[in-house]
Every structure is written in structure tokens, then in C-alpha cells.
Design a protein around this motif. Structure first.
Motif, short mmCIF file in Angstrom:
data_model
loop_
_atom_site.label_atom_id
_atom_site.label_comp_id
_atom_site.label_asym_id
_atom_site.label_seq_id
_atom_site.Cartn_x
_atom_site.Cartn_y
_atom_site.Cartn_z
N ILE A 1 33.69 28.94 54.26
CA ILE A 1 33.21 29.07 52.68
C ILE A 1 32.03 28.54 52.43
O ILE A 1 32.23 27.11 51.69
CB ILE A 1 34.54 29.35 52.12
N ASP A 2 31.19 29.18 51.42
CA ASP A 2 30.16 28.55 50.71
C ASP A 2 30.18 29.22 49.93
O ASP A 2 30.82 30.48 49.20
CB ASP A 2 29.35 29.10 51.22
N GLY A 3 29.01 28.79 49.22
CA GLY A 3 28.55 29.30 47.07
C GLY A 3 28.41 30.85 47.12
O GLY A 3 28.66 31.85 46.56
N THR A 4 27.90 31.24 48.42
CA THR A 4 27.50 32.76 48.73
C THR A 4 28.50 34.00 48.91
O THR A 4 28.93 34.64 48.05
CB THR A 4 26.43 33.01 49.86
N PHE A 5 29.36 33.28 50.15
CA PHE A 5 30.30 34.14 50.00
C PHE A 5 31.36 34.07 48.27
O PHE A 5 31.94 35.52 48.58
CB PHE A 5 31.46 33.59 51.32
N VAL A 6 31.56 32.52 47.76
CA VAL A 6 32.41 32.94 47.13
C VAL A 6 32.41 33.92 45.80
O VAL A 6 32.95 34.90 45.06
CB VAL A 6 32.93 31.61 45.91
N GLN A 7 30.20 34.20 45.59
CA GLN A 7 29.65 34.63 44.80
C GLN A 7 30.39 36.13 44.72
O GLN A 7 30.81 37.35 44.09
CB GLN A 7 28.89 34.78 44.62
N ARG A 8 30.12 36.77 46.28
CA ARG A 8 30.48 38.10 46.52
C ARG A 8 31.81 38.57 46.75
O ARG A 8 31.89 39.58 46.37
CB ARG A 8 30.09 37.96 48.09
N ALA A 9 32.70 37.29 46.91
CA ALA A 9 33.85 37.77 47.11
C ALA A 9 34.32 37.65 45.07
O ALA A 9 34.94 39.30 44.73
CB ALA A 9 35.23 36.99 47.17
#
Length: 208
Positions: free
Chosen positions: A39-47
Motif C-alpha cells: 500500500i502506498d499513497g497512489t493506491f490510497v488516492q485512487r481508492a
């Protein structure tokens, strides 16, 4: 409303227990938590972007009970998902539950395909399935899933419950978005196109 299905999956197709070691230990599964290291910031933003599109959550009983146990305990105002998860309308497909405990909840009884088709006919944006792989599989086979979002982790487990492994009709998909996050997650978004197309290769040499 569109019905969207979001699933976390390993490279070898396992969808069981992505979030923690004790999330789902059924059938002796001991590899829970496989998504977390990636998990990283890009995944959190897209989710978060995906959740912004939701007018409601559609869940199977097992996932609903797990979510209803855990999400209300997350009260940190800085959490990027908790407020929306806890306040969105929830629809749980179950013939055993009599009422929900995670408000606002509506229990959908009867034939899941029929009851979900009636929901799908209502006006709105997205009715989102998160997890609930058995329900998602059945609805995909019935032609009721409009969008499939896969988060593919760079992990091979060789054991665990596989995604979309149930019986039913084939499904064709069209890739509409793809992205790799810094930690190696593949974010894939597909539109469903009906039954899977088939063809025959007419080249000079055959595939081996």
C-alpha cells in the motif's frame, strides 16, 4: 446505477484475506495481510477517488459482518475512508440476516440476481461491491456488473480462495484504465462487454 466490483487479488488469483492475518482464516488460510506491504499513497488516492463515486455499498453477508464489526471503530477524522464508509447506504444480500447493525443498512432477501437488478435500475451513480467475492462472481456471471476494478499485488501465495472461480457464464471485458503504483500494485479498470469473445488463430504457425 452502475454496479462496480472492486477486488484485491494476488498474481496467482487469490483474493482471500488481503488486509490482516486474522481477516479471513477459513479453510486454514494463513497468509492474510498480503496486500498491506504494497500500500502506498497512489493506491490510497485512487481508492479514495473510486469511493467518491459511490451512492451506496452492496455487500454479501460475510463481508458485511466483517465491515460492520470494524469500520464503526475507525473514528479518526483524518482517515481517508471511514466517514464515507460509515455514512453511505449499505445493502446486504442475505436470507439469514433479519436486520443490519451498521446503519444505514437495507437487507435484501430473496433471489440475489433479481433484487440487485431492481437496485441497478434505480437512478444514481455507482453501487459499489468491495470484497464480497462470491456475490461479485455471481453478479458478473449474471451480467449485472458494469465495471470491474482489480488491484493486483506482486505476490504469489499458491493457496487461498481464488477470485472469480465459481461456475457460470463467461464474461468479456474492455480495459479502460491501467496504472502501476510506486510499490508495484497494478490498478486495472474494466468495463464489461457481455460474454467472452472467442476466435481462432489463422497465422502460419500455431501457438505452443
Amino acid at each position: 446505477m452502475k454496479i462496480t466490483l472492486t477486488e484485491f487479488v494476488t498474481l496467482d488469483g487469490v483474493s482471500q484475506g488481503p488486509g490482516s492475518p486474522d481477516e479471513d482464516t477459513s479453510d486454514g488460510f494463513t497468509h492474510g495481510g498480503w496486500l498491506v506491504p504494497h500500500i502506498d499513497g497512489t493506491f490510497v488516492q485512487r481508492a479514495s477517488d473510486w469511493l467518491d463515486l459511490a451512492d451506496g455499498l452492496l455487500l454479501g453477508r460475510r463481508t458485511y459482518e466483517a465491515f460492520a464489526r470494524d469500520w464503526p471503530k475507525i473514528t479518526d477524522p483524518a482517515d481517508p475512508f471511514a466517514e464515507r464508509m460509515n455514512t453511505l447506504p449499505k445493502y446486504v444480500v442475505s436470507n439469514t440476516l433479519t436486520q443490519g447493525t451498521w446503519h444505514p443498512t437495507t437487507v435484501l432477501k430473496g433471489d440475489p440476481v433479481q433484487t440487485v437488478a431492481e437496485l441497478r435500475a434505480r437512478p444514481g451513480r455507482e453501487l459499489q461491491i468491495h470484497g464480497s467475492a462470491r456475490l461479485g462472481d455471481a453478479l458478473l456471471s449474471a451480467g449485472l456488473i458494469d465495471t470491474l476494478r482489480l488491484v493486483v499485488a506482486p505476490t504469489v501465495l499458491r493457496t487461498g480462495r481464488r477470485l472469480l472461480a465459481g461456475p457460470g457464464a463467461t464474461s468479456g471485458l474492455r480495459l479502460t484504465h491501467h496504472e502501476a503504483t510506486p510499490n508495484g500494485l497494478l490498478l486495472l479498470e474494466y468495463e464489461t462487454t457481455g460474454r467472452a469473445p472467442l476466435g481462432e488463430y489463422e497465422g502460419v504457425t500455431a501457438f505452443v
